[in-house]
Design a protein around this motif. Sequence first.
Motif, short mmCIF file in Angstrom:
data_model
loop_
_atom_site.label_atom_id
_atom_site.label_comp_id
_atom_site.label_asym_id
_atom_site.label_seq_id
_atom_site.Cartn_x
_atom_site.Cartn_y
_atom_site.Cartn_z
N GLU A 1 -8.29 -10.87 28.78
CA GLU A 1 -7.37 -11.27 27.71
C GLU A 1 -8.13 -11.76 26.47
O GLU A 1 -9.34 -12.01 26.53
CB GLU A 1 -6.46 -12.39 28.23
CG GLU A 1 -7.23 -13.65 28.58
CD GLU A 1 -6.48 -14.57 29.54
OE1 GLU A 1 -5.30 -14.31 29.83
OE2 GLU A 1 -7.09 -15.53 30.00
N GLY B 1 -9.82 -13.92 23.84
CA GLY B 1 -10.50 -15.21 23.98
C GLY B 1 -11.27 -15.36 25.28
O GLY B 1 -11.86 -16.42 25.55
N GLY C 1 -14.06 -14.08 26.11
CA GLY C 1 -15.51 -14.16 25.94
C GLY C 1 -16.20 -12.81 25.90
O GLY C 1 -17.43 -12.72 25.95
N LYS C 2 -15.45 -11.74 25.75
CA LYS C 2 -16.00 -10.38 25.78
C LYS C 2 -16.95 -10.14 24.59
O LYS C 2 -18.09 -9.71 24.76
CB LYS C 2 -14.87 -9.34 25.77
CG LYS C 2 -13.82 -9.54 26.84
CD LYS C 2 -12.72 -8.49 26.79
CE LYS C 2 -11.89 -8.48 25.51
NZ LYS C 2 -11.04 -9.70 25.36
N GLU D 1 -14.40 -2.91 20.99
CA GLU D 1 -13.09 -2.34 20.65
C GLU D 1 -13.24 -1.19 19.65
O GLU D 1 -12.61 -1.20 18.58
CB GLU D 1 -12.19 -3.44 20.04
CG GLU D 1 -12.02 -4.67 20.88
CD GLU D 1 -10.89 -4.56 21.90
OE1 GLU D 1 -10.36 -3.45 22.08
OE2 GLU D 1 -10.56 -5.59 22.51
#
Length: 276
Positions: free
Chosen positions: A58, A60, A62-63, A189
């Motif tokens: 989700e 936030g 930390g990705k 992304e």
Amino acid sequence: MLHASHKSWHPLTRWSTMSLLDVRSLSKSFPHGSTLRPAVDDVSFTLREGETLALVGESGAGKSTTGRLVLRLIDADSGEISIRGRDVRGLRGADLRNFRRDAQMIFQDPFSSLNPRMRIWKAVAEPLLVHRVCPRGELKDRAAALLDSVGLGTHLLDRYPTGLSGGQLQRAAIARALSTDPSLIVCDEPVAALDVSVQAQVINLLLDIQEQRGVAYLFVTHDLALVEKVAHSVAVMRAGKIVEHATTGTLFSAPEQDYTRTLLSAIPEMPETATV
Ligand SMILES: Nc1ncnc2c1ncn2[C@@H]1O[C@H](COP(=O)(O)OP(=O)(O)OP(=O)(O)O)[C@@H](O)[C@H]1O
Ligand SMILES: [Mg+2]
């Protein structure tokens, strides 16, 4: 007690056996009010040469911070990062510059990752200039070849970013990342800002590049439909931690965590992306 079975979590050995990137107990906190809040908390994973590890979870979770830590765009608080067995956190000088050639990044928004005042050929060839791997007089020819390798015509060489579509710009950003012939690209992304029809083309380009060049991707995304297309393995992040990691097939067919099942159940039915 003796541990004979310090087993890697990677059962996949189809293409490569060499580990490229090893991350161990990586942590990073950011100030939050008067305290520190962990963004990445004791994260460990391995990425093999020429393979793709997807980081999902989700917003936030930390990705992106993990990707930025790996590339040393920000400094970790603790933990180890090694590339082909070399300690990345300790690199200095020429070794750090070589690492920056070898590990590149593609961002979500190509409009903000390419300088609006720089012609496309200069933006694509800039890493070659910075790393002095190509004589100045040959830069434009190299840029033309790089554009060609990502399916862009040389008529775009002298344009500015505003003269390209979103998909063309992301291809140019990919060409720029490829210019130094990296072995690792962190893709954060990379198609999220593109039209769905263009997403499929850019994903296919990334897959072709991997097949041809053997580049490894650390692929940050919240789009699990995409993960199934691109990733050999998946690490699921939540609140800074990896809560589940498995090969892609295992994760999709037999997820262990409720959190992972929730993420999987949220995959929309999208025929356009299903045909990537
Ligand atoms: N430079 C920063 N300063 C302060 N806090 C930060 C910074 N960068 C990230 N954070 C915080 O760290 C946590 C993880 O952020 P990160 O951007 O890594 O998440 P993410 O998984 O990439 O999310 P998203 O899917 O929304 O991109 C969040 O709480 C975020 O607010
Ligand atoms: Mg992010």
